[in-house]
Structure formats: C-alpha cells, structure tokens
Motif scaffolding. Structure first.
Motif, short mmCIF file in Angstrom:
data_model
loop_
_atom_site.label_atom_id
_atom_site.label_comp_id
_atom_site.label_asym_id
_atom_site.label_seq_id
_atom_site.Cartn_x
_atom_site.Cartn_y
_atom_site.Cartn_z
N ARG A 244 -2.35 -5.36 -2.98
CA ARG A 244 -2.15 -4.17 -2.16
C ARG A 244 -1.58 -4.55 -0.79
O ARG A 244 -0.68 -3.88 -0.28
CB ARG A 244 -3.47 -3.44 -1.99
CG ARG A 244 -3.35 -2.15 -1.20
CD ARG A 244 -4.68 -1.42 -1.19
NE ARG A 244 -5.07 -1.04 -2.54
CZ ARG A 244 -6.28 -0.56 -2.84
NH1 ARG A 244 -7.20 -0.43 -1.89
NH2 ARG A 244 -6.55 -0.21 -4.08
N ASP A 248 2.05 -3.35 0.60
CA ASP A 248 2.19 -2.65 1.88
C ASP A 248 3.19 -3.37 2.79
O ASP A 248 3.97 -2.72 3.50
CB ASP A 248 0.83 -2.54 2.58
CG ASP A 248 -0.12 -1.59 1.87
OD1 ASP A 248 0.37 -0.78 1.05
OD2 ASP A 248 -1.33 -1.64 2.14
N GLU A 252 6.67 -1.86 4.25
CA GLU A 252 6.93 -1.84 5.69
C GLU A 252 8.25 -2.53 6.02
O GLU A 252 9.05 -2.06 6.84
CB GLU A 252 5.77 -2.55 6.41
CG GLU A 252 5.92 -2.55 7.92
CD GLU A 252 4.78 -3.25 8.61
OE1 GLU A 252 4.90 -3.52 9.81
OE2 GLU A 252 3.74 -3.53 7.94
#
Length: 265
Positions: A244, A248, A252
């Motif tokens: 995870r 992420d 980003e």
C-alpha cells in the motif's frame, strides 16, 4: 520504489513484526500445553471414578503422606468413628450449583484399625447470619460407620485459597492435615476423603459434593489456534502495508510528474 523500507519508521515496524512472531508462536504452545494438561486431568478423573473402591489405609502410608497425582480422585472406603470434637468448617466454598457460598464441613474419622484418623469432607452447608459464628451443621453419625469417598490431596495456599490467621474458632480456609495436626495434635493420615456415601446412611447430613466435571476440555485449543493464526497474519499484514505504501508513492509521483525520490536513511 521500495527504498522507503530503509527509513527509521519502517525498520522499527519490521522489528516489531519480527519480535511478535516468536512471541505469538510461544503463546500458542502455552495454550496447547494447557489444553493437554486439561485433557490429562479429565482422563485421570474418569479412570479414578470408574475404578472399584479400595480401602483408604492400603493407599496411605501414614502421617505426612502426600497423595500422588495418579491416586487423586480415587474411590476409597474407610471404617471408623467420627471425632466431632475436632470438627471444623472451611470458608468460602460453593454448593453444587456454584451459586451459593457457604462452608465445607470436615470431620476426622478415627479408623477402626487404630492407625490414626483421616479428615472427611462431609459436604456443604449454607452460611449463617454472621460469618463470625459457627454455622448450623448436621451432626456426624455416632458409632462405627463405613464411608465411601474420593481421595484428595491436602490443599495448599494458592491464588484463590489463602491460609489466613485470625479466623473465628474452628473456621479455616484450607483442608490441610499438617495444619490440623498442628492445631489439634491428632495423628492424621495424609490427604482427605470427599464423602460420597455412608453406611448406615444418616437421616440428615450436609449437601454431598458432586463428581468433578471431567468432560469439559476448556477453550485452550481454540486460543492456541487463534494465536497461530495471528502469527500467520503478521507477515501478511506487513506485506499489505508495504504494498500500500509503494502504491501510494507511485500515485503521488505520477500525479506530480516528479521522479520518485528515495527516502534517506
């Protein structure tokens, strides 16, 4: 992309996970051993209760005799006369339903063969109006009687059983032949009998204690499995957290158009 695992936060998380794995494995085995001990106890009780009664004095070697584990709950017989002068009660004991708190009534039986006396737990009686007063107790049968009972080891001070001083006269917290020997000077043989039957049968007596439950194995095996499932979930959970975090970071980086920068250690 996974250089973030070298950061302080992720190294600490990894260390905690690595420490939890052996801890939860050990907790699982602890519960497994408790389950095995419970099963062994149940099997011992079942064998002892199913065996034919034998004379108590063939098992006891005399004063100071410590009932071995393999003789606990053994059905035994004893013949003699009760000694009501040295009778006492044991505080904070429950009836057969487990709902009412009262006393166990313990009376020495002077054996007919002259070897000494054995403590007999004659059963349970309710508490009176005051905890400082001796409760109403059915009198022990007079004359010679033959008893059948379950052989029990002397009680010792443990978590719930405390040997406290300053109790009212003839009230104790333990069924203990060494303690009663010190109190009375009587020649008491080791262990005690948990009464199941008297011949001749008295008209009135305390509530006899039921057979111990030897069918319930308890929840320990389920607890062991739960700990080991938790052990398996630790690396899985750590892996999910890592994936995870990496996802992420990719999102980003894609949103800003900036290259992914490795986290300094």
């Amino acid at each position: 992309m996974y250089r973030f695992l070298l950061s302080r936060r992720w190294l600490i998380t990894l260390l905690i996970a690595l420490l939890l794995i052996p801890a939860t494995v050990r907790l699982g085995f602890w519960q497994l051993h408790r389950h095995e001990a419970r099963v062994d106890r149940n099997e011992l009780i079942a064998r002892s209760l199913a065996a034919q009664p034998v004379a108590y004095d063939t098992l006891s070697s005399g004063p100071g005799f410590a009932v071995p584990r393999d003789l606990a709950w053994r059905a035994v017989t004893a013949t003699g006369q009760y000694d009501p002068e040295h009778e006492f009660v044991v505080r904070k004991r429950t009836d057969s339903s487990g709902d009412k708190i009262g006393y166990f009534v313990v009376t020495p039986l002077v054996l007919a063969d002259g070897r000494g006396s054995v403590l007999v737990n004659r059963g349970w009686v309710a508490s009176g109006t005051s905890a400082t007063e001796y409760p109403a107790v059915p009198a022990a049968p007079a004359g010679q009687v033959t008893l059948t009972g379950r052989l029990r080891a002397d009680e010792t001070a443990t978590g719930s059983l405390k040997d406290r001083a300053g109790l009212p006269d003839r009230q104790f917290n333990l069924i203990s032949t060494p303690q009663q020997t010190r109190e009375t000077g009587a020649a008491l043989l080791g262990g005690y009998l948990e009464l199941t039957a008297t011949e001749p049968s008295p008209a009135d007596q305390p509530e006899l204690l039921p057979e111990p439950n030897h069918s319930d194995i308890g929840p320990h095996m389920a607890y062991a499995i739960q700990w080991w499932l938790f052990t398996a979930l630790i690396p899985v959970g750590f892996g999910v957290m890592v994936r995870r975090e990496a996802k992420d970071r990719r999102k980003e980086a894609a949103g800003t158009g900036a290259p992914v920068v490795a986290v300094p250690v």
